[in-house]
Scaffold this motif. Structure first.
Motif, mmCIF file in Angstrom:
data_model
loop_
_atom_site.group_PDB
_atom_site.id
_atom_site.type_symbol
_atom_site.label_atom_id
_atom_site.label_comp_id
_atom_site.label_asym_id
_atom_site.label_seq_id
_atom_site.Cartn_x
_atom_site.Cartn_y
_atom_site.Cartn_z
ATOM 1 N N ILE A 99 0.872 -1.170 0.000
ATOM 2 C CA ILE A 99 0.000 0.000 0.000
ATOM 3 C C ILE A 99 0.910 1.220 0.000
ATOM 4 O O ILE A 99 1.735 1.394 0.907
ATOM 5 C CB ILE A 99 -0.933 0.027 1.233
ATOM 6 C CG1 ILE A 99 -1.873 -1.181 1.218
ATOM 7 C CG2 ILE A 99 -1.736 1.332 1.262
ATOM 8 C CD1 ILE A 99 -2.712 -1.319 2.476
ATOM 9 N N ALA B 112 -0.001 5.281 7.306
ATOM 10 C CA ALA B 112 0.943 4.308 6.752
ATOM 11 C C ALA B 112 1.727 3.628 7.872
ATOM 12 O O ALA B 112 1.970 2.408 7.833
ATOM 13 C CB ALA B 112 1.898 4.992 5.778
ATOM 14 N N LEU C 279 -0.725 1.214 9.656
ATOM 15 C CA LEU C 279 -0.972 0.035 8.817
ATOM 16 C C LEU C 279 0.193 -0.940 8.895
ATOM 17 O O LEU C 279 -0.001 -2.158 8.965
ATOM 18 C CB LEU C 279 -1.183 0.459 7.365
ATOM 19 C CG LEU C 279 -2.578 0.944 6.979
ATOM 20 C CD1 LEU C 279 -2.537 1.638 5.620
ATOM 21 C CD2 LEU C 279 -3.556 -0.227 6.946
ATOM 22 N N SER D 115 3.656 -1.133 3.815
ATOM 23 C CA SER D 115 2.892 0.111 3.842
ATOM 24 C C SER D 115 3.849 1.273 4.030
ATOM 25 O O SER D 115 4.584 1.329 5.021
ATOM 26 C CB SER D 115 1.873 0.081 4.987
ATOM 27 O OG SER D 115 1.280 1.354 5.161
#
Length: 307
Positions: free
Chosen positions: A150, A197, A200, A209
């Protein structure tokens, strides 16, 4: 040195989602990744004609990767949910989610759901997409040879966030700060991406992430600013990076985070161009309690869209 035209391979079998893929950096990422034989690339935007034009451009360039444009208005959580549900109904895996879309220095305003417009667009809608896809991405990460990531676009503009970092108590107002209000609201939304971030990465360690800045780029985000802000941005670019980056070269930063060597990427980190672990921090980017609070607040706000 990462070459975004040569080092974006290894995508066979992967399913990718890029937000804001009809213009600017997002469109450049779609075009480059599409030439490397991914299983499927989804990209979002509000303009169907632009989406069709991007697909035609990739096909004209010899791309055989299946591309799907998904209409998605990030100022409306119902639209975000509908976009996610469409993709979830079609795919059994998701390997890369690039949260690219965003707005900058907007006048005071609210999203359709009543959130400050930059926070709602830049952060909360992307958080909803991420949460909708996390179960699928966790399953994908369990597959042999998987590399799930991500990548959230942010900005060193997070340094301009208001006192407290994120003003939770008035995120459902226009937050009409007296001085440099647009940039303070922008900084708040970009700080949220950095913190999210990090959180995560802590909660889903099997998924890479990170947050990343492309640097200062000559996209519509800059060209649509007033004369004062354009001159300020250009001066900042000259001081910090020597020049302003073009839309064609700037995607290298986020593409490196998306497809660069996994063993070279630090979980939860913030990166500058290209692949540089940033030393730019504030007391808020290092505040784990603030990251936890943001996570909990976000989960609470999105609960009705996740049930």
């Amino acid at each position: 040195m990462f070459d975004q035209d040569k080092d974006t391979g290894g995508l066979q079998g992967k399913v990718i989602l890029i937000t804001g893929g009809t213009s600017g950096l997002g469109a450049q990422c779609v075009l480059r990744l599409a030439l490397n034989n991914a299983s499927h690339i989804y990209f979002t935007g509000r303009n169907t004609k632009k989406g069709s034009a991007i697909i035609k451009e990739t096909h004209d360039a010899g791309c055989t990767t299946p591309l799907t444009f998904v209409e998605c208005d990030l100022t409306k959580l119902a639209s975000v949910k509908a976009a996610a549900d469409k993709i979830l109904s079609e795919q059994h895996r998701l390997d890369l989610l690039m949260a690219n879309a965003g707005v900058m220095n907007q006048p005071p305003g609210l999203t359709a759901d009543g959130y400050e417009v930059q926070f709602g667009t830049n952060f909360l809608s992307h958080a909803l997409l991420i949460q909708k896809f996390l179960p699928l991405m966790d399953k994908t990460a369990e597959l042999p040879g998987s590399d799930v990531r991500i990548v959230q676009l942010t900005s060193t503009g997070f340094r301009g966030a208001p006192s407290g970092g994120i003003r939770f108590d008035d995120l459902k107002t226009v937050q009409n700060f007296r001085v440099l209000g647009g940039m303070m609201r922008y900084g708040q939304s970009k700080l949220a991406a950095v913190l999210y971030a990090q959180e995560l990465a802590r909660r889903h360690p099997n998924i890479i992430s990170v947050s990343v800045t492309p640097g200062i780029v000559s996209t519509e985000l800059v060209s649509k600013q007033n004369a004062f802000h354009r001159s300020t941005i250009w001066l900042s670019a000259k001081i910090t990076q020597g020049r302003i980056y073009s839309p064609k070269e700037a995607p290298a930063s986020q593409l490196w985070c998306a497809v660069g060597p996994r063993n070279e990427i630090k979980q939860g980190a913030f990166y500058e161009p290209v692949g540089i672990l940033s030393k730019i921090t504030t007391k808020y980017t290092q505040d784990e309690d603030l990251a936890w609070r943001l996570w909990d607040w976000t989960q609470s706000e999105l609960k009705q869209w996740l049930d």
